[in-house]
Design an enzyme around this catalytic site. Structure first.
Site, mmCIF file in Angstrom:
data_model
loop_
_atom_site.group_PDB
_atom_site.id
_atom_site.type_symbol
_atom_site.label_atom_id
_atom_site.label_comp_id
_atom_site.label_asym_id
_atom_site.label_seq_id
_atom_site.Cartn_x
_atom_site.Cartn_y
_atom_site.Cartn_z
ATOM 1 C CG ASN A 167 -9.291 -1.832 11.582
ATOM 2 O OD1 ASN A 167 -8.316 -2.451 11.154
ATOM 3 N ND2 ASN A 167 -9.727 -0.713 11.041
ATOM 4 C CG HIS A 208 -5.997 -2.401 8.590
ATOM 5 N ND1 HIS A 208 -6.214 -1.201 9.219
ATOM 6 C CD2 HIS A 208 -4.660 -2.560 8.571
ATOM 7 C CE1 HIS A 208 -5.049 -0.673 9.561
ATOM 8 N NE2 HIS A 208 -4.095 -1.481 9.183
ATOM 9 C CG ASP A 263 -0.323 -0.488 2.489
ATOM 10 O OD1 ASP A 263 0.907 -0.466 2.583
ATOM 11 O OD2 ASP A 263 -1.064 -0.874 3.402
ATOM 12 C CD GLU A 272 -8.931 0.756 7.629
ATOM 13 O OE1 GLU A 272 -8.881 -0.214 8.407
ATOM 14 O OE2 GLU A 272 -8.393 1.847 7.879
#
Ligand code: GLP
Length: 241
Positions: A136, A138, A67, A143
């Site tokens: 979370n 990811h 990313d 996400e």
């Protein structure tokens, strides 16, 4: 899925570097998927040591990163291109032209995603994909969502993700980009092998959900339960031991 439990962060870094190092020994022209975040930093240090002592060679390796922040140029100190150059690429004998990340400077989301999918198609399949995990769940910057992503995406980052990453921006949330380009989960799942590295008690709850909970896009990492060759290297704190 195999889970290797190690004592602490130092052991995790060494074990993960050995695992990736073995991949490069077996297949010197491996395509490796790389990740950012704090977790792989120790592993990268160990890979640098192994390369500089002649144990492993990067001269034929191609890397594709997960990313990049949208809007940051490669020479911005908080860009993932900068991070990778600083923490790995410039210290090992990988050719700069063989290192790929999404281009954060492309304004047009569709264009940026198409370009990166083309890169992945061209250099792939990925032999080994390294992953960290967000609080979370990811992976990359995928996400929690209603559906798993397929190809490269332009993602609006969760507030919690931006808060967690603000530490790299001198704690100033206003400097953390709102969006990022990320390899999609479909592309991650096409990697032949996956190496997930996890450290610290603050990741214990989400790691347990990812490994043992239902496979759901609300915990993106849970999809790894369906991959045929995943190695999880986690320290005792992350495993809740
Ligand atoms: C960022 C990266 C992820 C990484 C995550 C966890 O959000 N995009 O690829 O896994 O952070 O980072 P850390 O290892 O610092 O906890």
């Amino acid at each position: 899925m195999r889970v290797l439990s190690v004592k602490n962060y130092e052991e995790l870094s060494k074990a993960a570097a050995r695992y990736m190092g073995a991949q490069l020994t077996l297949k010197p022209d491996s395509v490796i998927g790389l990740a950012t975040g704090s977790t792989p930093v120790g592993m990268y240090k160990e890979l640098i040591r192994m390369n500089q002592s002649g144990e492993i060679d990067f001269s034929e390796v191609i890397s594709v990163n997960l990313d990049e922040y949208k809007g940051l140029a490669g020479d911005h100190p908080q860009s993932y291109r900068y991070f990778m150059n600083d923490n790995l690429f410039k210290h090992v004998n990988i050719f700069a032209d063989n290192t790929y990340l999404p281009d954060g400077q492309i304004e047009d989301d569709q264009q940026a995603c198409q370009d990166y999918d083309d890169v992945i198609d061209c250099v792939g399949p990925i032999d080994m994909q390294l992953l960290g995990i967000g609080h979370n769940g990811h992976i990359g910057f995928n996400e929690p969502a209603d559906a798993f992503t397929t190809g490269t995406q332009c993602i609006t980052l969760d507030e919690r993700t931006r808060q967690a990453n603000a530490r790299f921006f001198a704690g100033d949330m206003s400097q953390v980009p709102a969006k990022a380009y990320t390899m999609g989960i479909g592309s991650i799942m096409k990697a032949k092998k996956i190496l997930l590295v996890v450290t610290g008690a603050d990741k214990a709850e989400i790691l347990d959900k990812a490994l043992n909970g239902p496979v759901t896009p609300s915990v993106p990492a849970s999809i790894l339960q369906l991959h045929p060759d995943v190695m999880v290297i986690a320290d005792e704190a992350a495993l809740g031991i």
